[in-house]
Motif scaffolding. Sequence first.
Motif, PDB file in Angstrom:
ATOM      1  N   TYR A  42       0.828  -1.207   0.000  1.00 55.89           N
ATOM      2  CA  TYR A  42       0.000   0.000   0.000  1.00 55.89           C
ATOM      3  C   TYR A  42       0.865   1.261   0.000  1.00 55.89           C
ATOM      4  O   TYR A  42       0.608   2.206  -0.753  1.00 55.89           O
ATOM      5  N   GLN A  43       1.915   1.281   0.830  1.00 59.43           N
ATOM      6  CA  GLN A  43       2.788   2.447   0.913  1.00 59.43           C
ATOM      7  C   GLN A  43       3.511   2.700  -0.412  1.00 59.43           C
ATOM      8  O   GLN A  43       3.699   3.849  -0.814  1.00 59.43           O
ATOM      9  N   LYS A  44       3.910   1.631  -1.108  1.00 60.29           N
ATOM     10  CA  LYS A  44       4.535   1.793  -2.429  1.00 60.29           C
ATOM     11  C   LYS A  44       3.583   2.510  -3.385  1.00 60.29           C
ATOM     12  O   LYS A  44       3.985   3.395  -4.132  1.00 60.29           O
ATOM     13  N   ILE A  45       2.326   2.115  -3.337  1.00 57.26           N
ATOM     14  CA  ILE A  45       1.325   2.719  -4.227  1.00 57.26           C
ATOM     15  C   ILE A  45       1.036   4.160  -3.817  1.00 57.26           C
ATOM     16  O   ILE A  45       1.010   5.063  -4.654  1.00 57.26           O
ATOM     17  N   ARG A  46       0.835   4.403  -2.532  1.00 57.95           N
ATOM     18  CA  ARG A  46       0.452   5.728  -2.047  1.00 57.95           C
ATOM     19  C   ARG A  46       1.557   6.769  -2.172  1.00 57.95           C
ATOM     20  O   ARG A  46       1.278   7.962  -2.227  1.00 57.95           O
ATOM     21  N   HIS A  47       2.803   6.339  -2.198  1.00 56.08           N
ATOM     22  CA  HIS A  47       3.902   7.303  -2.241  1.00 56.08           C
ATOM     23  C   HIS A  47       4.366   7.642  -3.656  1.00 56.08           C
ATOM     24  O   HIS A  47       5.422   8.227  -3.834  1.00 56.08           O
ATOM     25  N   GLN A  48       3.569   7.293  -4.641  1.00 52.05           N
ATOM     26  CA  GLN A  48       3.872   7.702  -6.005  1.00 52.05           C
ATOM     27  C   GLN A  48       3.621   9.202  -6.125  1.00 52.05           C
ATOM     28  O   GLN A  48       2.664   9.710  -5.550  1.00 52.05           O
ATOM     29  N   THR A  49       4.471   9.890  -6.873  1.00 49.36           N
ATOM     30  CA  THR A  49       4.277  11.332  -7.036  1.00 49.36           C
ATOM     31  C   THR A  49       3.262  11.644  -8.132  1.00 49.36           C
ATOM     32  O   THR A  49       2.639  12.701  -8.114  1.00 49.36           O
ATOM     33  N   LYS A  50       3.085  10.721  -9.072  1.00 44.18           N
ATOM     34  CA  LYS A  50       2.090  10.869 -10.141  1.00 44.18           C
ATOM     35  C   LYS A  50       1.231   9.618 -10.163  1.00 44.18           C
ATOM     36  O   LYS A  50       1.675   8.562  -9.712  1.00 44.18           O
ATOM     37  N   PRO A  51       0.019   9.709 -10.718  1.00 44.39           N
ATOM     38  CA  PRO A  51      -0.804   8.500 -10.834  1.00 44.39           C
ATOM     39  C   PRO A  51      -0.070   7.433 -11.650  1.00 44.39           C
ATOM     40  O   PRO A  51       0.636   7.733 -12.606  1.00 44.39           O
ATOM     41  N   ILE A  52      -0.243   6.189 -11.242  1.00 41.35           N
ATOM     42  CA  ILE A  52       0.389   5.072 -11.941  1.00 41.35           C
ATOM     43  C   ILE A  52      -0.392   4.783 -13.214  1.00 41.35           C
ATOM     44  O   ILE A  52      -1.614   4.649 -13.185  1.00 41.35           O
ATOM     45  N   ILE A  53       0.324   4.698 -14.325  1.00 42.94           N
ATOM     46  CA  ILE A  53      -0.267   4.339 -15.609  1.00 42.94           C
ATOM     47  C   ILE A  53       0.643   3.293 -16.228  1.00 42.94           C
ATOM     48  O   ILE A  53       1.870   3.431 -16.195  1.00 42.94           O
ATOM     49  N   GLY A  54       0.063   2.230 -16.770  1.00 40.51           N
ATOM     50  CA  GLY A  54       0.879   1.195 -17.381  1.00 40.51           C
ATOM     51  C   GLY A  54       0.133   0.437 -18.456  1.00 40.51           C
ATOM     52  O   GLY A  54      -1.106   0.474 -18.509  1.00 40.51           O
ATOM     53  N   ASN A  55       0.882  -0.242 -19.291  1.00 38.19           N
ATOM     54  CA  ASN A  55       0.312  -1.040 -20.381  1.00 38.19           C
ATOM     55  C   ASN A  55       1.105  -2.331 -20.524  1.00 38.19           C
ATOM     56  O   ASN A  55       2.304  -2.370 -20.255  1.00 38.19           O
ATOM     57  N   ASN A  56       0.410  -3.366 -20.986  1.00 40.94           N
ATOM     58  CA  ASN A  56       1.032  -4.652 -21.320  1.00 40.94           C
ATOM     59  C   ASN A  56       1.914  -5.179 -20.189  1.00 40.94           C
ATOM     60  O   ASN A  56       3.123  -5.271 -20.314  1.00 40.94           O
ATOM     61  N   ILE A  57       1.266  -5.531 -19.069  1.00 40.64           N
ATOM     62  CA  ILE A  57       1.954  -6.068 -17.901  1.00 40.64           C
ATOM     63  C   ILE A  57       1.520  -7.523 -17.730  1.00 40.64           C
ATOM     64  O   ILE A  57       0.345  -7.756 -17.500  1.00 40.64           O
ATOM     65  N   PRO A  58       2.378  -8.495 -17.841  1.00 38.34           N
ATOM     66  CA  PRO A  58       3.774  -8.403 -18.241  1.00 38.34           C
ATOM     67  C   PRO A  58       3.898  -8.119 -19.735  1.00 38.34           C
ATOM     68  O   PRO A  58       2.947  -8.297 -20.493  1.00 38.34           O
ATOM     69  N   ASP A  59       5.120  -7.743 -20.158  1.00 37.03           N
ATOM     70  CA  ASP A  59       5.352  -7.492 -21.575  1.00 37.03           C
ATOM     71  C   ASP A  59       5.395  -8.820 -22.330  1.00 37.03           C
ATOM     72  O   ASP A  59       5.190  -9.886 -21.749  1.00 37.03           O
ATOM     73  N   SER A  60       5.657  -8.777 -23.618  1.00 36.37           N
ATOM     74  CA  SER A  60       5.622  -9.992 -24.438  1.00 36.37           C
ATOM     75  C   SER A  60       6.719 -10.994 -24.088  1.00 36.37           C
ATOM     76  O   SER A  60       6.693 -12.125 -24.546  1.00 36.37           O
ATOM     77  N   TYR A  61       7.672 -10.590 -23.246  1.00 35.12           N
ATOM     78  CA  TYR A  61       8.731 -11.502 -22.793  1.00 35.12           C
ATOM     79  C   TYR A  61       8.496 -11.993 -21.368  1.00 35.12           C
ATOM     80  O   TYR A  61       9.346 -12.677 -20.803  1.00 35.12           O
ATOM     81  N   GLY A  62       7.347 -11.605 -20.777  1.00 36.45           N
ATOM     82  CA  GLY A  62       7.027 -12.031 -19.416  1.00 36.45           C
ATOM     83  C   GLY A  62       7.614 -11.164 -18.327  1.00 36.45           C
ATOM     84  O   GLY A  62       7.552 -11.510 -17.153  1.00 36.45           O
ATOM     85  N   ASN A  63       8.176  -9.996 -18.699  1.00 35.64           N
ATOM     86  CA  ASN A  63       8.805  -9.115 -17.719  1.00 35.64           C
ATOM     87  C   ASN A  63       7.808  -8.097 -17.163  1.00 35.64           C
ATOM     88  O   ASN A  63       6.948  -7.601 -17.890  1.00 35.64           O
ATOM     89  N   ILE A  64       7.979  -7.789 -15.878  1.00 37.09           N
ATOM     90  CA  ILE A  64       7.180  -6.755 -15.221  1.00 37.09           C
ATOM     91  C   ILE A  64       8.151  -5.750 -14.621  1.00 37.09           C
ATOM     92  O   ILE A  64       9.044  -6.120 -13.858  1.00 37.09           O
ATOM     93  N   GLU A  65       7.981  -4.482 -14.978  1.00 29.03           N
ATOM     94  CA  GLU A  65       8.816  -3.429 -14.391  1.00 29.03           C
ATOM     95  C   GLU A  65       8.587  -3.422 -12.881  1.00 29.03           C
ATOM     96  O   GLU A  65       7.443  -3.505 -12.428  1.00 29.03           O
ATOM     97  N   PRO A  66       9.659  -3.308 -12.089  1.00 32.17           N
ATOM     98  CA  PRO A  66       9.497  -3.299 -10.628  1.00 32.17           C
ATOM     99  C   PRO A  66       8.491  -2.256 -10.135  1.00 32.17           C
ATOM    100  O   PRO A  66       7.729  -2.523  -9.209  1.00 32.17           O
ATOM    101  N   ALA A  67       8.433  -1.091 -10.773  1.00 32.95           N
ATOM    102  CA  ALA A  67       7.491  -0.049 -10.345  1.00 32.95           C
ATOM    103  C   ALA A  67       6.038  -0.459 -10.568  1.00 32.95           C
ATOM    104  O   ALA A  67       5.125   0.076  -9.931  1.00 32.95           O
ATOM    105  N   LEU A  68       5.793  -1.418 -11.473  1.00 33.02           N
ATOM    106  CA  LEU A  68       4.424  -1.846 -11.778  1.00 33.02           C
ATOM    107  C   LEU A  68       4.028  -3.126 -11.054  1.00 33.02           C
ATOM    108  O   LEU A  68       2.894  -3.588 -11.188  1.00 33.02           O
ATOM    109  N   GLU A  69       4.943  -3.705 -10.274  1.00 34.66           N
ATOM    110  CA  GLU A  69       4.613  -4.941  -9.564  1.00 34.66           C
ATOM    111  C   GLU A  69       3.439  -4.780  -8.589  1.00 34.66           C
ATOM    112  O   GLU A  69       2.591  -5.671  -8.513  1.00 34.66           O
ATOM    113  N   PRO A  70       3.322  -3.654  -7.846  1.00 33.75           N
ATOM    114  CA  PRO A  70       2.154  -3.514  -6.958  1.00 33.75           C
ATOM    115  C   PRO A  70       0.820  -3.515  -7.708  1.00 33.75           C
ATOM    116  O   PRO A  70      -0.141  -4.120  -7.247  1.00 33.75           O
TER     117      PRO A  70
END
Length: 177
Positions: A42-70
């Motif tokens: 929860y703290q990881k999500i709440r302490h973002q300075t901008k709203p979280i926006i993402g696409n294609n999680i995981p990507d076509s290689y199965g990777n998830i950016e650490p910032a998008l894991e929550p």
Amino acid sequence: ENAGSCLATVLYPKTKSPPVVTIKCMHTKDQKQTEEEDNRLYQKIRHQTKPIIGNNIPDSYGNIEPALEPVWALAVAGSSYIMWEKSTENLGYFMAQVKSVKQWIRKDDFTEFDYTVLLHEIPTQEIIPCHMRLTWLPGHPLKVKYFCASDNQGFEDGSGMESGSAAGILNERGVNF
């Protein structure tokens, strides 16, 4: 991380009503540890300075950016409500991908996200897109409203009545409920 070992019996009535489930679990984590993990997420999500926006999680290689894991962990937990309600004796679902996610900034303590998730339908192998609005605060049940492209009705409320947890999902990406 394994939160416990559970055995479930699922009985599907012939009517359109939800299945009857009996679950017995042997917990390997105590409630306090789960609450601490939820609060870290929860703290990881709440302490973002901008709203979280993402696409294609995981990507076509199965990777998830650490910032998008929550947001991935919340998507897995939220989509489990959809899969639970849509599953039948002959059809099951797995969340294949978060096609898109957008965080809504709220004035209260809750976190809120709009997701488009892709569910893999078994055995048909179809990919079903679903729009999901998820609201969460640790210690409270997830609130999930959704609409799937294959449904003929409007938004459904798949929210839980009990406290849920997204803790541990980060380490179990392939596991769906």
